[in-house]
Design an enzyme around this catalytic site. Structure first.
Site, PDB file in Angstrom:
ATOM      1  N   SER A 144      48.473  55.750  37.290  1.00 60.57           N
ATOM      2  CA  SER A 144      48.834  54.370  37.644  1.00 60.57           C
ATOM      3  C   SER A 144      49.482  53.705  36.448  1.00 60.57           C
ATOM      4  O   SER A 144      49.152  54.018  35.290  1.00 60.57           O
ATOM      5  CB  SER A 144      47.576  53.574  38.020  1.00 60.57           C
ATOM      6  OG  SER A 144      47.876  52.205  38.148  1.00 60.57           O
ATOM      7  N   TYR A 158      39.180  50.910  36.159  1.00 61.21           N
ATOM      8  CA  TYR A 158      40.181  51.692  36.906  1.00 61.21           C
ATOM      9  C   TYR A 158      41.309  52.118  35.967  1.00 61.21           C
ATOM     10  O   TYR A 158      41.728  53.285  35.960  1.00 61.21           O
ATOM     11  CB  TYR A 158      40.730  50.835  38.050  1.00 61.21           C
ATOM     12  CG  TYR A 158      41.956  51.395  38.743  1.00 61.21           C
ATOM     13  CD1 TYR A 158      41.832  52.387  39.721  1.00 61.21           C
ATOM     14  CD2 TYR A 158      43.233  50.922  38.434  1.00 61.21           C
ATOM     15  CE1 TYR A 158      42.963  52.889  40.357  1.00 61.21           C
ATOM     16  CE2 TYR A 158      44.355  51.418  39.072  1.00 61.21           C
ATOM     17  CZ  TYR A 158      44.214  52.405  40.029  1.00 61.21           C
ATOM     18  OH  TYR A 158      45.333  52.907  40.658  1.00 61.21           O
TER      19      TYR A 158
END
Ligand code: NAP
Length: 253
Positions: A144, A158
């Site tokens: 990501s 995350y």
């Protein structure tokens, strides 16, 4: 259609994984459409692939469970030679500062996003490595842009899990580079999927769009096309490479 062997796409009942599974079916892979909760959605992806003349099967497995990871790969073995793995399954959690994150959240985040990816890759290497009698293959990890940006006051846990994916990509790529296995990753930016709603932010894509360099979010298919290219022989000299698919969001000075 020429058979390209079996590709497992973790978490491919919806979102980026589903788009990847559809493209993989068109490219000639026998696609293992892994899901954890959304059986009907997974079966719709399988039907869509088969309606275009492709091959696919839905297989339920929680990639945060070692037993279920082992069962997923054993199920895939029945469909033929594993040639590609896309470690796509991943979760976010509710927006929070680090000082408000409890142990259970952190453990779940790392178990699914990091340990799940490492364990699936372990099973793929066992089957693909020319050193172990395999025929080689490709592993594509879904990281990501958060790995670079850190996601402060949103989900730093995350972001850190995706930072681990970047490092794992580089390390595993170098470890198996002479065993016929390429290991790469994509770093998506803000992509139109349900993941934002699952993190309690259904409006995130709409809110962020005008602030993005391209003034729009990306689509799942735009990420899928990058994944399929990295998995393909077109990328035969790319390993350890991490491709930003973020419309310019993750470019840092
Ligand atoms: P999504 O629409 O929420 O889909 C997530 C998928 O992961 C679902 O298919 C879900 O399965 C599966 N999954 C979740 N936990 C799992 C587990 N324990 N075992 C197996 N499968 C599991 O998300 P997405 O946006 O497509 O995200 C896909 C990947 O892209 C993730 O790794 C995410 O971190 C990454 N990413 C997304 C964005 C974005 O803006 N969308 C940006 C950067 C990176 P079920 O459907 O069965 O529940």
């Amino acid at each position: 259609m020429e058979s390209k062997g079996v590709m497992i796409v973790t978490g491919s009942a919806r979102g980026i994984g589903a788009a990847t599974a559809l493209r993989a079916g068109q490219a000639g892979y026998h696609v293992v459409v892994n899901y954890v909760t959304k059986r009907e959605a997974a079966e719709r992806v399988v039907e869509a692939i088969m309606s275009e003349g492709g091959k696919a099967n839905a297989v339920q497995a929680d990639i945060g469970s070692e037993d279920e990871v082992l069962a997923l790969f054993e199920a895939a073995d029945r469909f033929g030679q594993l040639t590609a793995l896309v470690n796509n399954a991943g979760i976010v959690d509710q927006a929070a500062r680090v000082d408000a994150m409890d142990w259970a959240r952190l453990e779940r985040m790392m178990r699914i996003n990091v340990i799940g990816t490492v364990a699936c890759s372990r099973e793929a290497v066992k089957r693909m490595s020319t050193r172990k009698g395999g025929k080689g293959g490709a592993i594509v990890n879904v990281s990501s842009a958060a790995a670079k940006l850190g996601a402060p006051a949103l989900y730093v846990d995350y972001a850190a899990s995706k930072g681990a994916i970047d490092t794992f990509t580089v390390g595993l790529a170098r470890e198996v580079a002479d065993e016929g296995i390429r290991v790469t990753a994509v770093r998506p930016g803000i992509i139109e999927t349900e993941i934002h709603a699952s993190g309690g932010q259904p409006e995130r894509v709409a809110q962020m769009a005008s602030q993005l360099p391209m003034k729009r979010a990306g689509t799942a298919d735009e990420v899928a096309r990058a994944i399929l290219w990295l998995a393909s022989d077109e990328a035969s000299y790319s390993t350890g490479a991490i491709l930003d698919v973020s419309g310019g969001r993750s470019i840092l000075p």
